[in-house]
Write a protein that holds these residues in place. Structure first.
Motif, PDB file in Angstrom:
ATOM      1  N   LEU A  97       0.801  -1.218   0.000  1.00  8.77           N
ATOM      2  CA  LEU A  97       0.000   0.000   0.000  1.00  8.77           C
ATOM      3  C   LEU A  97       0.843   1.282   0.000  1.00  8.77           C
ATOM      4  O   LEU A  97       0.475   2.254  -0.658  1.00  8.77           O
ATOM      5  CB  LEU A  97      -0.944   0.000   1.202  1.00  8.77           C
ATOM      6  N   PRO A  98       1.965   1.332   0.731  1.00  7.74           N
ATOM      7  CA  PRO A  98       2.766   2.572   0.649  1.00  7.74           C
ATOM      8  C   PRO A  98       3.245   2.884  -0.763  1.00  7.74           C
ATOM      9  O   PRO A  98       3.388   4.056  -1.123  1.00  7.74           O
ATOM     10  CB  PRO A  98       3.955   2.273   1.576  1.00  7.74           C
ATOM     11  N   LYS A  99       3.473   1.850  -1.583  1.00  8.45           N
ATOM     12  CA  LYS A  99       3.933   2.063  -2.953  1.00  8.45           C
ATOM     13  C   LYS A  99       2.779   2.133  -3.943  1.00  8.45           C
ATOM     14  O   LYS A  99       2.950   2.633  -5.051  1.00  8.45           O
ATOM     15  CB  LYS A  99       4.875   0.936  -3.372  1.00  8.45           C
ATOM     16  N   PHE A 100       1.615   1.654  -3.541  1.00 13.84           N
ATOM     17  CA  PHE A 100       0.474   1.596  -4.454  1.00 13.84           C
ATOM     18  C   PHE A 100      -0.040   2.980  -4.823  1.00 13.84           C
ATOM     19  O   PHE A 100      -0.762   3.139  -5.813  1.00 13.84           O
ATOM     20  CB  PHE A 100      -0.657   0.774  -3.821  1.00 13.84           C
ATOM     21  N   ARG A 101       0.317   3.972  -4.042  1.00 15.12           N
ATOM     22  CA  ARG A 101      -0.159   5.324  -4.343  1.00 15.12           C
ATOM     23  C   ARG A 101       0.324   5.804  -5.704  1.00 15.12           C
ATOM     24  O   ARG A 101      -0.331   6.644  -6.328  1.00 15.12           O
ATOM     25  CB  ARG A 101       0.297   6.286  -3.260  1.00 15.12           C
ATOM     26  N   ARG A 102       1.433   5.274  -6.186  1.00 18.53           N
ATOM     27  CA  ARG A 102       1.919   5.672  -7.509  1.00 18.53           C
ATOM     28  C   ARG A 102       0.942   5.227  -8.595  1.00 18.53           C
ATOM     29  O   ARG A 102       0.704   5.955  -9.565  1.00 18.53           O
ATOM     30  CB  ARG A 102       3.297   5.056  -7.758  1.00 18.53           C
ATOM     31  N   PHE A 103       0.362   4.044  -8.429  1.00 17.04           N
ATOM     32  CA  PHE A 103      -0.641   3.570  -9.383  1.00 17.04           C
ATOM     33  C   PHE A 103      -1.897   4.435  -9.306  1.00 17.04           C
ATOM     34  O   PHE A 103      -2.543   4.693 -10.325  1.00 17.04           O
ATOM     35  CB  PHE A 103      -0.981   2.110  -9.090  1.00 17.04           C
ATOM     36  N   ILE A 104      -2.246   4.857  -8.099  1.00 15.72           N
ATOM     37  CA  ILE A 104      -3.411   5.720  -7.927  1.00 15.72           C
ATOM     38  C   ILE A 104      -3.191   7.051  -8.615  1.00 15.72           C
ATOM     39  O   ILE A 104      -4.101   7.613  -9.256  1.00 15.72           O
ATOM     40  CB  ILE A 104      -3.714   5.932  -6.434  1.00 15.72           C
ATOM     41  N   GLU A 105      -1.992   7.592  -8.501  1.00 12.65           N
ATOM     42  CA  GLU A 105      -1.687   8.869  -9.141  1.00 12.65           C
ATOM     43  C   GLU A 105      -1.809   8.767 -10.658  1.00 12.65           C
ATOM     44  O   GLU A 105      -2.346   9.664 -11.316  1.00 12.65           O
ATOM     45  CB  GLU A 105      -0.279   9.322  -8.737  1.00 12.65           C
ATOM     46  N   ILE A 106      -1.304   7.654 -11.207  1.00  8.03           N
ATOM     47  CA  ILE A 106      -1.405   7.445 -12.655  1.00  8.03           C
ATOM     48  C   ILE A 106      -2.867   7.244 -13.058  1.00  8.03           C
ATOM     49  O   ILE A 106      -3.339   7.790 -14.059  1.00  8.03           O
ATOM     50  CB  ILE A 106      -0.548   6.238 -13.071  1.00  8.03           C
ATOM     51  N   GLU A 107      -3.601   6.454 -12.257  1.00  8.63           N
ATOM     52  CA  GLU A 107      -5.005   6.180 -12.562  1.00  8.63           C
ATOM     53  C   GLU A 107      -5.836   7.451 -12.528  1.00  8.63           C
ATOM     54  O   GLU A 107      -6.715   7.653 -13.382  1.00  8.63           O
ATOM     55  CB  GLU A 107      -5.567   5.174 -11.559  1.00  8.63           C
ATOM     56  N   SER A 108      -5.582   8.319 -11.548  1.00  8.48           N
ATOM     57  CA  SER A 108      -6.375   9.538 -11.422  1.00  8.48           C
ATOM     58  C   SER A 108      -6.175  10.473 -12.609  1.00  8.48           C
ATOM     59  O   SER A 108      -7.038  11.324 -12.884  1.00  8.48           O
ATOM     60  CB  SER A 108      -5.998  10.275 -10.125  1.00  8.48           C
ATOM     61  N   LEU A 109      -5.071  10.317 -13.323  1.00 12.17           N
ATOM     62  CA  LEU A 109      -4.831  11.118 -14.513  1.00 12.17           C
ATOM     63  C   LEU A 109      -5.402  10.469 -15.774  1.00 12.17           C
ATOM     64  O   LEU A 109      -5.953  11.151 -16.642  1.00 12.17           O
ATOM     65  CB  LEU A 109      -3.323  11.347 -14.695  1.00 12.17           C
ATOM     66  N   ILE A 110      -5.272   9.147 -15.855  1.00  7.19           N
ATOM     67  CA  ILE A 110      -5.681   8.437 -17.068  1.00  7.19           C
ATOM     68  C   ILE A 110      -7.183   8.170 -17.098  1.00  7.19           C
ATOM     69  O   ILE A 110      -7.825   8.285 -18.150  1.00  7.19           O
ATOM     70  CB  ILE A 110      -4.903   7.110 -17.197  1.00  7.19           C
ATOM     71  N   MET A 111      -7.772   7.833 -15.946  1.00  9.28           N
ATOM     72  CA  MET A 111      -9.173   7.430 -15.913  1.00  9.28           C
ATOM     73  C   MET A 111     -10.126   8.483 -16.481  1.00  9.28           C
ATOM     74  O   MET A 111     -10.949   8.174 -17.367  1.00  9.28           O
ATOM     75  CB  MET A 111      -9.580   7.066 -14.485  1.00  9.28           C
ATOM     76  N   PRO A 112     -10.082   9.752 -16.031  1.00  4.17           N
ATOM     77  CA  PRO A 112     -11.020  10.740 -16.606  1.00  4.17           C
ATOM     78  C   PRO A 112     -10.841  10.918 -18.107  1.00  4.17           C
ATOM     79  O   PRO A 112     -11.826  11.033 -18.853  1.00  4.17           O
ATOM     80  CB  PRO A 112     -10.677  12.032 -15.850  1.00  4.17           C
ATOM     81  N   ILE A 113      -9.573  10.927 -18.565  1.00  6.77           N
ATOM     82  CA  ILE A 113      -9.322  11.086 -19.998  1.00  6.77           C
ATOM     83  C   ILE A 113      -9.908   9.912 -20.778  1.00  6.77           C
ATOM     84  O   ILE A 113     -10.539  10.091 -21.827  1.00  6.77           O
ATOM     85  CB  ILE A 113      -7.813  11.206 -20.253  1.00  6.77           C
ATOM     86  N   THR A 114      -9.715   8.697 -20.250  1.00  3.78           N
ATOM     87  CA  THR A 114     -10.216   7.509 -20.930  1.00  3.78           C
ATOM     88  C   THR A 114     -11.742   7.493 -20.996  1.00  3.78           C
ATOM     89  O   THR A 114     -12.323   7.219 -22.052  1.00  3.78           O
ATOM     90  CB  THR A 114      -9.721   6.244 -20.200  1.00  3.78           C
ATOM     91  N   ILE A 115     -12.382   7.788 -19.880  1.00  6.35           N
ATOM     92  CA  ILE A 115     -13.843   7.744 -19.819  1.00  6.35           C
ATOM     93  C   ILE A 115     -14.464   8.767 -20.764  1.00  6.35           C
ATOM     94  O   ILE A 115     -15.365   8.454 -21.555  1.00  6.35           O
ATOM     95  CB  ILE A 115     -14.340   7.970 -18.390  1.00  6.35           C
ATOM     96  N   PHE A 116     -13.987   9.991 -20.720  1.00  8.71           N
ATOM     97  CA  PHE A 116     -14.563  11.029 -21.567  1.00  8.71           C
ATOM     98  C   PHE A 116     -14.216  10.804 -23.034  1.00  8.71           C
ATOM     99  O   PHE A 116     -14.981  11.183 -23.922  1.00  8.71           O
ATOM    100  CB  PHE A 116     -14.104  12.406 -21.095  1.00  8.71           C
ATOM    101  N   SER A 117     -13.085  10.172 -23.302  1.00  7.10           N
ATOM    102  CA  SER A 117     -12.741   9.823 -24.687  1.00  7.10           C
ATOM    103  C   SER A 117     -13.703   8.794 -25.251  1.00  7.10           C
ATOM    104  O   SER A 117     -14.068   8.844 -26.432  1.00  7.10           O
ATOM    105  CB  SER A 117     -11.302   9.286 -24.757  1.00  7.10           C
ATOM    106  N   LEU A 118     -14.155   7.866 -24.394  1.00  5.00           N
ATOM    107  CA  LEU A 118     -15.140   6.876 -24.844  1.00  5.00           C
ATOM    108  C   LEU A 118     -16.439   7.547 -25.255  1.00  5.00           C
ATOM    109  O   LEU A 118     -17.085   7.149 -26.236  1.00  5.00           O
ATOM    110  CB  LEU A 118     -15.382   5.848 -23.727  1.00  5.00           C
ATOM    111  N   PHE A 119     -16.838   8.570 -24.510  1.00  6.50           N
ATOM    112  CA  PHE A 119     -18.072   9.268 -24.860  1.00  6.50           C
ATOM    113  C   PHE A 119     -17.901  10.085 -26.134  1.00  6.50           C
ATOM    114  O   PHE A 119     -18.838  10.227 -26.922  1.00  6.50           O
ATOM    115  CB  PHE A 119     -18.492  10.181 -23.699  1.00  6.50           C
ATOM    116  N   ILE A 120     -16.712  10.648 -26.337  1.00  9.39           N
ATOM    117  CA  ILE A 120     -16.458  11.417 -27.558  1.00  9.39           C
ATOM    118  C   ILE A 120     -16.533  10.508 -28.787  1.00  9.39           C
ATOM    119  O   ILE A 120     -17.097  10.861 -29.819  1.00  9.39           O
ATOM    120  CB  ILE A 120     -15.102  12.109 -27.457  1.00  9.39           C
ATOM    121  N   ILE A 121     -15.910   9.301 -28.624  1.00 11.69           N
ATOM    122  CA  ILE A 121     -15.912   8.349 -29.733  1.00 11.69           C
ATOM    123  C   ILE A 121     -17.335   7.895 -30.029  1.00 11.69           C
ATOM    124  O   ILE A 121     -17.762   7.788 -31.169  1.00 11.69           O
ATOM    125  CB  ILE A 121     -15.011   7.138 -29.425  1.00 11.69           C
TER     126      ILE A 121
END
Length: 230
Positions: free
Chosen positions: A206-230
């Motif tokens: 868990l102390p290292k898992f925050r790096r994945f959370i940081e990446i996810e918090s950046l990629i997830m909104p872009i991915t979701i809204f891109s799906l709606f655009i497509i």
């Protein structure tokens, strides 16, 4: 520990039943005058040391933001509509449900934020040492059910990827799974692929898992809204 040492330890863990148990068990915390493992304390039950307190407020904010825009959360509204609610009724239910849920999460997290202890130890305050097994068991069962639901949802979304690559030949392949199973072969393949890709994340602390959370918090909104655009 280098890669070769980790590989040797992984192979040794499957050499016998005793070696496997030794590999998966938590490190013991033997205090002064103690020589054996205790059921009441180990590295996961102890107070988190300062070196493990790596999560900042931005990590928590990113975690909940990514959770809020995830397909699993969005599907709650559509599920309410399928059972008969009107859109405005579903919105009201979601608002109050998540509002009261947020209050519970904040109150429940205070003990961990202030005293740096986990849920099993916190439960001992109310239920006692042996009685705390009950809420822990309930939490385990809930986690198993929700993990299963999340894996199925992730598998269904993953199944779209090979369909885009191989076309309808993948989606219309002969289904050899009985209808009563409630899943088709393409979706089952997507489920397996999703499970295999996400399974290694379990070994990340868990102390290292925050790096994945940081990446996810950046990629997830872009991915979701891109799906709606497509």
């Amino acid at each position: 520990m280098g890669f070769s040492e980790k590989k040797a330890a992984f192979v040794h863990a499957f050499s016998s039943k005793e070696a496997f148990i030794k590999a998966i068990e938590t490190r013991t915390d033997v205090g002064e005058g103690e020589t054996e493992r205790s059921r009441w304390k180990n590295e996961d039950l102890d107070v988190s040391p300062p070196s493990h307190r790596t999560w900042k407020w931005m990590d928590y904010a990113g975690f909940w933001a990514a959770y809020g825009v995830s397909p699993g959360t969005w599907s709650v509204g559509s599920a309410l509509i399928t059972v008969g609610l009107k859109p405005w009724q579903a919105v009201i239910c979601l608002f109050f449900g998540y509002f009261f849920g947020a209050i519970g999460i904040v109150l429940h997290s205070r003990s961990a934020a202030v005293y740096h202890i986990g849920f099993p130890v916190e439960s001992r305050v109310t239920f006692g040492l042996r009685g705390s097994y009950f809420p822990v068991a309930i939490r385990v069962i809930t986690a198993l059910v929700w993990t299963g639901v999340s894996i199925v949802q992730g598998g269904y979304h993953t199944a779209v990827v090979p369909r885009c690559i191989f076309g309808d030949s993948f989606w219309k392949m002969t289904n050899t799974i009985p209808t009563k199973a409630g899943i088709t072969l393409p979706n089952f393949i997507g489920l397996l692929v999703y499970w295999i890709l996400t399974f290694p994340l379990l070994v990340v602390s868990l102390p290292k898992f925050r790096r994945f959370i940081e990446i996810e918090s950046l990629i997830m909104p872009i991915t979701i809204f891109s799906l709606f655009i497509i």
